[in-house]
Scaffold this motif. Structure first.
Motif, PDB file in Angstrom:
ATOM      1  N   MET A 198       0.613  -1.087   0.360  1.00 51.80           N
ATOM      2  CA  MET A 198      -0.326   0.219   0.209  1.00 51.80           C
ATOM      3  C   MET A 198       0.349   1.726   0.299  1.00 51.80           C
ATOM      4  O   MET A 198       0.497   2.064  -0.204  1.00 51.80           O
ATOM      5  CB  MET A 198      -0.369   0.180   1.333  1.00 51.80           C
ATOM      6  N   ARG A 208       1.077   4.144  -3.205  1.00 49.83           N
ATOM      7  CA  ARG A 208      -0.261   5.303  -2.754  1.00 49.83           C
ATOM      8  C   ARG A 208      -0.411   6.038  -1.680  1.00 49.83           C
ATOM      9  O   ARG A 208      -1.374   6.687  -1.653  1.00 49.83           O
ATOM     10  CB  ARG A 208      -1.721   4.201  -2.533  1.00 49.83           C
ATOM     11  N   TYR A 214     -13.948   5.990   5.769  1.00 52.43           N
ATOM     12  CA  TYR A 214     -13.570   5.321   4.847  1.00 52.43           C
ATOM     13  C   TYR A 214     -12.739   4.235   5.404  1.00 52.43           C
ATOM     14  O   TYR A 214     -11.684   4.186   6.062  1.00 52.43           O
ATOM     15  CB  TYR A 214     -13.555   6.535   3.854  1.00 52.43           C
ATOM     16  N   GLY A 258     -10.404   2.243   3.283  1.00 53.10           N
ATOM     17  CA  GLY A 258      -9.198   2.363   2.466  1.00 53.10           C
ATOM     18  C   GLY A 258      -8.547   1.037   1.954  1.00 53.10           C
ATOM     19  O   GLY A 258      -7.354   0.613   1.120  1.00 53.10           O
ATOM     20  N   THR A 259      -8.865  -0.415   2.899  1.00 50.40           N
ATOM     21  CA  THR A 259      -8.107  -1.191   2.983  1.00 50.40           C
ATOM     22  C   THR A 259      -8.603  -1.853   1.642  1.00 50.40           C
ATOM     23  O   THR A 259     -10.064  -2.563   0.979  1.00 50.40           O
ATOM     24  CB  THR A 259      -8.304  -2.518   3.863  1.00 50.40           C
ATOM     25  N   PRO A 260      -7.700  -2.201   0.424  1.00 51.06           N
ATOM     26  CA  PRO A 260      -8.159  -2.916  -0.174  1.00 51.06           C
ATOM     27  C   PRO A 260      -8.447  -4.445  -0.557  1.00 51.06           C
ATOM     28  O   PRO A 260      -8.286  -5.132   0.315  1.00 51.06           O
ATOM     29  CB  PRO A 260      -6.140  -3.201  -1.575  1.00 51.06           C
ATOM     30  N   GLU A 261      -8.742  -4.636  -2.058  1.00 48.54           N
ATOM     31  CA  GLU A 261      -9.955  -6.157  -1.903  1.00 48.54           C
ATOM     32  C   GLU A 261     -10.778  -6.174  -0.313  1.00 48.54           C
ATOM     33  O   GLU A 261     -11.197  -7.276  -0.256  1.00 48.54           O
ATOM     34  CB  GLU A 261      -8.599  -6.868  -1.477  1.00 48.54           C
ATOM     35  N   GLU A 295     -17.585  -3.435   1.617  1.00 48.48           N
ATOM     36  CA  GLU A 295     -18.207  -2.295   2.418  1.00 48.48           C
ATOM     37  C   GLU A 295     -18.495  -3.033   3.894  1.00 48.48           C
ATOM     38  O   GLU A 295     -20.194  -4.248   3.801  1.00 48.48           O
ATOM     39  CB  GLU A 295     -18.964  -1.733   2.355  1.00 48.48           C
ATOM     40  N   MET A 326     -16.214   2.369   1.326  1.00 48.37           N
ATOM     41  CA  MET A 326     -15.257   1.925   0.628  1.00 48.37           C
ATOM     42  C   MET A 326     -14.379   3.298  -0.188  1.00 48.37           C
ATOM     43  O   MET A 326     -14.914   3.980  -0.130  1.00 48.37           O
ATOM     44  CB  MET A 326     -15.352   0.847  -0.258  1.00 48.37           C
ATOM     45  N   PHE A 327     -13.168   3.482  -0.330  1.00 49.35           N
ATOM     46  CA  PHE A 327     -12.526   4.707  -0.563  1.00 49.35           C
ATOM     47  C   PHE A 327     -11.417   3.862  -1.202  1.00 49.35           C
ATOM     48  O   PHE A 327     -10.774   2.989  -0.515  1.00 49.35           O
ATOM     49  CB  PHE A 327     -11.896   5.224   0.302  1.00 49.35           C
ATOM     50  N   SER A 328     -10.777   4.259  -2.288  1.00 53.41           N
ATOM     51  CA  SER A 328      -9.705   4.047  -3.235  1.00 53.41           C
ATOM     52  C   SER A 328      -8.565   5.091  -3.184  1.00 53.41           C
ATOM     53  O   SER A 328      -8.615   6.380  -3.702  1.00 53.41           O
ATOM     54  CB  SER A 328      -9.794   4.004  -4.276  1.00 53.41           C
TER      55      SER A 328
END
Length: 235
Positions: A64, A67, A219, A221-224, A227, A232-234
């Motif tokens: 991560m 990012r 939010y 923001g942890t991938p994969e 919700e 969720m937040f990218s």
């Protein structure tokens, strides 16, 4: 529990009660401007930030980090133990575990730039790290709020007055982030998706209730992940 066991338990409760009441008095004094020197570095940071921050928990992964180059980050000590070998450093490191402080003692004094957000339950290492920012951490309040059975917790928006325990350093960092002035909190590696323990779900739900009523966005923001409590937040 035998008679002696009950006696020891009652003595422990009296001791904890006295500590709790003393901490409440100190919090009330800080509320009215009587701030101890230990907390003056935190006092200077109130409202100093705007916009978004990223809060990293114990499950944050090195994948991560690319990012986060332009993000203000608050990372729990448990998360940083997994990430520090990459050479990455957060904007703020949060710690309130005496055991983790002991593990990190050999290198915590060499952290160059970021602030170390440290619960006042911890002894200040010697020599004291620069940027040591103590916060008034209150854990024992749960004994006196009927919360151990229901896992209800409190959320503070004035970290200079008090930071309530919420079963994880991440919860403390969320309260501090609001105090610093952030209005968007993105949680990474914090177990937001179907928390493993009911008490952590209760803590996150308390934070969400506060956020929803105060114009704060939180939010996941942890991938994969999917919700659950937080949208969720990218990154």
């Amino acid at each position: 529990m035998g008679f002696l066991g009950k006696l020891r338990w009652e003595k422990q409760k009296l001791k904890q009660r006295a500590h709790y009441e003393e901490e409440l008095k100190k919090a009330e004094a800080r509320k009215h401007g009587h701030v101890e020197p230990l907390f003056q570095p935190l006092q200077a940071l109130r409202g100093s930030q705007r916009g978004r921050c990223v809060i990293l928990g114990a499950d944050a992964q090195p994948s991560m980090l690319d990012r986060l180059n332009h993000e203000v980050t608050l990372c729990s000590a448990a998360g940083w133990t997994n990430l520090r070998k990459t050479g990455w450093q957060p904007t703020y490191l949060g710690i309130q575990s005496p055991a983790l402080l002991e593990q990190m003692r050999d290198y915590i004094t060499n952290i160059p730039e970021q602030g170390i957000l440290a619960g006042d339950n911890l002894p200040v290492p010697s020599p004291a790290p620069k940027n040591w920012i103590a916060y008034p951490y209150l854990g024992v309040y749960k004994y006196y709020c009927n919360t151990y059975d229901t896992h209800r917790v409190k959320f503070s928006d004035n970290a200079l007055e008090v930071v309530y325990d919420g079963y994880d350093t991440v919860y403390s960092l969320m309260q501090i982030a609001v105090y610093l002035g952030f209005t968007e909190l993105v949680l990474v590696g914090c177990g937001c998706c179907q928390p493993k323990e009911e008490k952590m779900r209760a803590a996150f739900e308390t934070a969400k209730q506060y956020a929803d009523s105060h114009g704060i966005a939180i939010y996941n923001g942890t991938p994969e992940e999917t919700e659950d409590i937080f949208p969720m937040f990218s990154l």
